[in-house]
Design a protein around this motif. Structure first.
Motif, PDB file in Angstrom:
ATOM      1  N   LYS A   4       0.855  -1.187   0.000  1.00  0.00           N
ATOM      2  CA  LYS A   4       0.000   0.000   0.000  1.00  0.00           C
ATOM      3  C   LYS A   4       0.896   1.243   0.000  1.00  0.00           C
ATOM      4  CE  LYS A   4      -3.523  -2.769   0.626  1.00  0.00           C
ATOM      5  NZ  LYS A   4      -4.428  -3.103  -0.500  1.00  0.00           N
ATOM      6  N   LEU A   5       0.296   2.386  -0.256  1.00  0.00           N
ATOM      7  CA  LEU A   5       1.041   3.633  -0.211  1.00  0.00           C
ATOM      8  C   LEU A   5       1.546   3.883   1.212  1.00  0.00           C
ATOM      9  CD1 LEU A   5       1.932   6.391  -1.458  1.00  0.00           C
ATOM     10  CD2 LEU A   5      -0.355   7.244  -0.863  1.00  0.00           C
ATOM     11  N   VAL A   6       2.814   4.218   1.353  1.00  0.00           N
ATOM     12  CA  VAL A   6       3.412   4.550   2.652  1.00  0.00           C
ATOM     13  C   VAL A   6       3.828   6.014   2.608  1.00  0.00           C
ATOM     14  CG1 VAL A   6       5.215   4.027   4.327  1.00  0.00           C
ATOM     15  CG2 VAL A   6       4.263   2.196   2.914  1.00  0.00           C
ATOM     16  N   ILE A   7       3.402   6.782   3.598  1.00  0.00           N
ATOM     17  CA  ILE A   7       3.765   8.195   3.670  1.00  0.00           C
ATOM     18  C   ILE A   7       4.541   8.440   4.958  1.00  0.00           C
ATOM     19  CG2 ILE A   7       2.925  10.575   3.826  1.00  0.00           C
ATOM     20  CD1 ILE A   7       0.571   9.829   2.125  1.00  0.00           C
TER      21      ILE A   7
ATOM     22  N   GLU B 237      -3.342   2.124 -21.610  1.00  0.00           N
ATOM     23  CA  GLU B 237      -3.358   1.696 -20.202  1.00  0.00           C
ATOM     24  C   GLU B 237      -2.035   1.009 -19.850  1.00  0.00           C
ATOM     25  OE1 GLU B 237      -8.054   0.744 -19.200  1.00  0.00           O
ATOM     26  OE2 GLU B 237      -6.683  -0.902 -19.700  1.00  0.00           O
ATOM     27  N   ILE B 238      -1.585   1.235 -18.617  1.00  0.00           N
ATOM     28  CA  ILE B 238      -0.360   0.591 -18.135  1.00  0.00           C
ATOM     29  C   ILE B 238      -0.680  -0.153 -16.835  1.00  0.00           C
ATOM     30  CG2 ILE B 238       1.984   0.945 -17.284  1.00  0.00           C
ATOM     31  CD1 ILE B 238       2.160   3.418 -18.974  1.00  0.00           C
ATOM     32  N   PRO B 239      -0.444  -1.461 -16.806  1.00  0.00           N
ATOM     33  CA  PRO B 239      -0.662  -2.197 -15.549  1.00  0.00           C
ATOM     34  C   PRO B 239       0.354  -1.770 -14.481  1.00  0.00           C
ATOM     35  CG  PRO B 239      -0.493  -3.683 -17.446  1.00  0.00           C
ATOM     36  CD  PRO B 239      -0.030  -2.340 -17.905  1.00  0.00           C
ATOM     37  N   ILE B 240      -0.099  -1.727 -13.244  1.00  0.00           N
ATOM     38  CA  ILE B 240       0.805  -1.479 -12.116  1.00  0.00           C
ATOM     39  C   ILE B 240       0.937  -2.794 -11.359  1.00  0.00           C
ATOM     40  CG2 ILE B 240       1.219  -0.162 -10.012  1.00  0.00           C
ATOM     41  CD1 ILE B 240      -0.456   2.077 -11.147  1.00  0.00           C
ATOM     42  N   ARG B 241       2.064  -3.435 -11.522  1.00  0.00           N
ATOM     43  CA  ARG B 241       2.284  -4.761 -10.942  1.00  0.00           C
ATOM     44  C   ARG B 241       2.624  -4.668  -9.445  1.00  0.00           C
ATOM     45  NH1 ARG B 241      -0.179  -7.676 -14.783  1.00  0.00           N
ATOM     46  NH2 ARG B 241       0.790  -7.399 -16.846  1.00  0.00           N
TER      47      ARG B 241
ATOM     48  N   ARG C  51      -5.252  -3.331 -11.431  1.00  0.00           N
ATOM     49  CA  ARG C  51      -4.498  -2.083 -11.206  1.00  0.00           C
ATOM     50  C   ARG C  51      -3.920  -1.587 -12.532  1.00  0.00           C
ATOM     51  NH1 ARG C  51      -0.914  -1.497  -5.985  1.00  0.00           N
ATOM     52  NH2 ARG C  51       0.662  -2.454  -7.304  1.00  0.00           N
ATOM     53  N   LYS C  52      -4.655  -0.699 -13.180  1.00  0.00           N
ATOM     54  CA  LYS C  52      -4.224  -0.156 -14.471  1.00  0.00           C
ATOM     55  C   LYS C  52      -4.352   1.361 -14.458  1.00  0.00           C
ATOM     56  CE  LYS C  52      -5.463  -4.253 -17.197  1.00  0.00           C
ATOM     57  NZ  LYS C  52      -6.292  -4.763 -18.317  1.00  0.00           N
TER      58      LYS C  52
ATOM     59  N   SER D 257      -7.393   5.852  -6.657  1.00  0.00           N
ATOM     60  CA  SER D 257      -8.353   4.799  -7.008  1.00  0.00           C
ATOM     61  C   SER D 257      -7.644   3.517  -7.433  1.00  0.00           C
ATOM     62  CB  SER D 257      -9.269   5.282  -8.143  1.00  0.00           C
ATOM     63  OG  SER D 257      -9.986   6.424  -7.765  1.00  0.00           O
ATOM     64  N   VAL D 258      -6.605   3.661  -8.245  1.00  0.00           N
ATOM     65  CA  VAL D 258      -5.937   2.506  -8.817  1.00  0.00           C
ATOM     66  C   VAL D 258      -5.233   1.669  -7.746  1.00  0.00           C
ATOM     67  CG1 VAL D 258      -4.074   1.766 -10.349  1.00  0.00           C
ATOM     68  CG2 VAL D 258      -5.648   3.552 -11.077  1.00  0.00           C
TER      69      VAL D 258
END
Length: 627
Positions: A304-307, A436-440, A414-415, A405-406
């Motif tokens: 997940k996003l880490v801040i 579109e670019i997938p985010i793996r 996740r695109k 959202s992605v």
């Protein structure tokens, strides 16, 4: 001054207290209404030679505020009277593991338990209840697997950076499931501990869990009676049944058919990676609390996003940069992409680029983000780290809207959309930049934010989707920094920078065995339910927050300094307390003294959360508003 070693002890006996001072009690409530008690060290052999003089006829003073025990919390909360008697019963079958702070002055020497170092353990029933100094410490080395560990012994190389003892006196140590000995001497150099031995070293595999009544097993050491060690494990085990490893041992190499095995990957363990990470930070004189390092690593593993939040200069960006360096990817611009956020950014095209409909060309942003994602999609076993530096210089919800959202989607969903699919066949560089670019899952996203007047606040929609880590400097960071400089670690360890092995996605996946199941226990679920009921009129604890907490606890590295209770406290601090915002009227119920949040989150069990909540309460009292 703090002694850089962990000690173990029991509550001092009344007889011992009378020897020191006839008026002292082993447990008492002092004039400040704070419980204090005295511990007698049981592993006297581990006292460093330079400090032995301070321990003569001494006991170690400790205060109730150092206790991090839910059992004691429950006992003490039942009644505030006769706490000394309650503690005597509580401590009867307990062992205390701790560091010691030496206060030497003109009026004498006083030994105190170092703040935040105390660990309380149940005493194995066969360990002696008297306070004789008979407990032996057997260090557990975890930096290398058994094969690498033994090879380093035979090659006179470092066997690991064991940080729990300043001097190792035991002639026996543990690695994996094996007990090794007998060693003649241990010496700590810049790259870790080196050993000396006579003609041979023996090893024997021992199921230590079968001896739980005789041995206290912790993540960093075994503690056991000296008699049990020598009579059972050494005489009956190692000496009679042990296998000899010597420098004459041959290494038998199996021939590999290269037609079917082009590449054999050496697995890097999570312990090895964390050791490398900590060493990299230490080598550059960057001072972080070890638990903060593990917290950051665990948050990264959740994907997940880490801040990272904190004042300017606390080392947020350096923590990320050295993480990439320890993964072995920081030398690659594409695998580690540090993106400085600009205050002028107002939409996602500033971050990812835009479609030039006049020339029918997709023009990616100068950040290089899209090129990084494309490369990650084509090299799925490589790890990619993308850091948005000072991401709140612009409004995050504006330029980061599509990512919000992605990043919550799973797997192939996740695109990232670059432009409308209607333009397929009309965009000249569509081969390079598809719509579109997938985010793996081999891409990890980190952000840093400053807490000052030049930055924007983080909205709830971002807080919901990230682990917000408040990075603070350790209390004794100046002393630690000075010590790091004086040891000249930077020059010695910098030479090894280029030798860091690259961690791959498949390796990282081996660092956990979680398959999506619920790992929250009943007590943790009950705490969250109580908080949810309390926040009912303010905000809700949704499924997304529950999933994030569950994923974090499931990914917690084993056998590290950060235990389960502290990890859960961090998740409350990182996922829930940041959303407590508003004015005094809105938060009146939350901070109610009798039935509010402080009743749910004990100040002893939830120390980090309480620090944040006390600060917010203070802001409410002064300004009438907290954010």
């Amino acid at each position: 001054m703090e002694i850089d070693s962990y000690f173990i002890g029991q509550l001092a006996s009344e007889e011992k207290m009378k020897e020191i001072n006839p008026v002292l009690s082993n447990v008492k409530v002092n004039d400040s209404n704070q419980l204090q008690f005295f511990i007698e060290v049981n592993n006297g052999l581990d006292i460093p030679a330079d400090y032995e003089k301070y321990f003569k006829n001494q006991v170690i003073r400790c205060f109730e505020s150092n206790l991090n025990s839910s059992e004691w919390d429950d006992l003490s909360n039942k009644g505030r009277y006769f706490r000394d008697d309650q503690f005597l019963k509580f401590a009867k079958n307990k062992l205390f593991i701790f560091k010691v702070d030496v206060n030497d002055s003109l009026i004498g020497t006083r030994l105190n338990v170092t703040k935040n170092s105390l660990i309380v353990k149940e005493k194995p029933k066969n360990i002696s209840s008297n306070n004789e100094k008979t407990l032996t410490t057997i260090p557990i080395f975890r930096d290398f697997n058994v094969n690498k560990f033994e090879k380093n012994i035979l090659d006179s190389k470092s066997i690991g950076s064991y940080e729990y003892l300043q001097e190792i006196r035991s002639p026996y140590i543990v690695c994996g499931e094996y007990l090794y000995g007998e060693f003649k001497n241990f010496e700590k150099l810049n790259d870790g501990w080196h050993v000396e031995y006579e003609d041979q070293i023996k090893k024997i595999p021992i199921d230590f869990n079968k001896y739980k009544d005789d041995i206290l097993i912790t993540e960093h050491a075994l503690y056991l009676d000296e008699n049990f060690l020598y009579d059972t494990l050494i005489e009956q085990g190692l000496e009679k049944l042990g296998t000899i490893i010597t420098k004459e041992n041959k290494i038998y190499v199996k021939e590999i058919d290269n037609t079917t095995n082009d590449f054999i990957e050496e697995i890097i363990s999570e312990h090895e990676f964390l050791s490398t990470y900590k060493s990299n930070l230490k080598a550059k004189n960057l001072v972080y609390d070890s638990k903060q390092i593990i917290n950051f690593h665990t948050s990264i593993k959740t994907r997940k996003l880490v801040i990272l939040s904190g004042p300017s200069g606390t080392g947020k960006t350096q923590l990320v940069f050295n993480y990439a360096e320890s993964l072995g990817i920081n030398n690659s611009k594409s695998q580690f992409n540090l993106i400085p956020v600009k205050p002028s950014w107002t939409e996602d095209s500033d971050l990812i680029g835009y479609l030039d409909t006049i020339n029918n060309i997709y023009r990616p942003s100068e950040t290089g983000l899209i090129d990084t994602l494309i490369e990650a999609n084509n090299n799925t076993d490589n790890i990619y780290v993308i850091c948005f530096d000072e991401m709140n210089l612009a409004k995050v919800e504006h330029y980061f809207s599509q990512f919000l959202s992605v990043l919550e989607l799973q797997g192939n969903e996740r695109k990232l959309s670059l432009y409308n699919k209607e333009f397929i066949g009309r965009v000249f560089n569509a081969d390079r930049y598809p719509p579109e670019i997938p985010i793996r899952d081999n891409v990890f996203f980190v952000g840093t934010i400053n807490q000052d007047e030049s930055s924007n606040s983080i909205p709830d929609k971002v807080l919901d989707r990230c682990n917000l880590i408040e990075l603070v400097t350790p209390e004794n960071y100046i002393e630690l920094w000075s010590k790091s400089i004086s040891n000249s670690l930077y020059k010695n360890e910098l030479k090894q920078e280029n030798k860091v092995e690259t961690v791959t996605r498949s390796m990282l996946n081996e660092w956990g065995d979680w398959h999506g199941e619920n790992v929250l226990n009943n007590k943790e679920i009950e705490i969250i339910k109580q908080l949810s009921n309390l926040f009912n009129s303010t905000f809700t604890i949704g499924f997304r927050t529950l999933n994030h907490i569950n994923s974090y606890l499931a990914n917690l590295p084993k056998n590290q300094e950060l235990d389960r209770e502290e990890a859960f406290d961090l998740q409350i601090a990182q996922k829930i307390t940041p959303k407590i915002r508003g004015n005094s009227e809105e938060l009146e119920k939350v901070f109610d003294e009798e039935n509010g949040i402080f009743k749910i989150l004990s100040k002893y069990q939830f120390k980090i959360s309480n620090q944040i909540l006390r600060r917010k309460k203070k802001e409410l009292d002064i300004y009438g508003y907290t954010y």
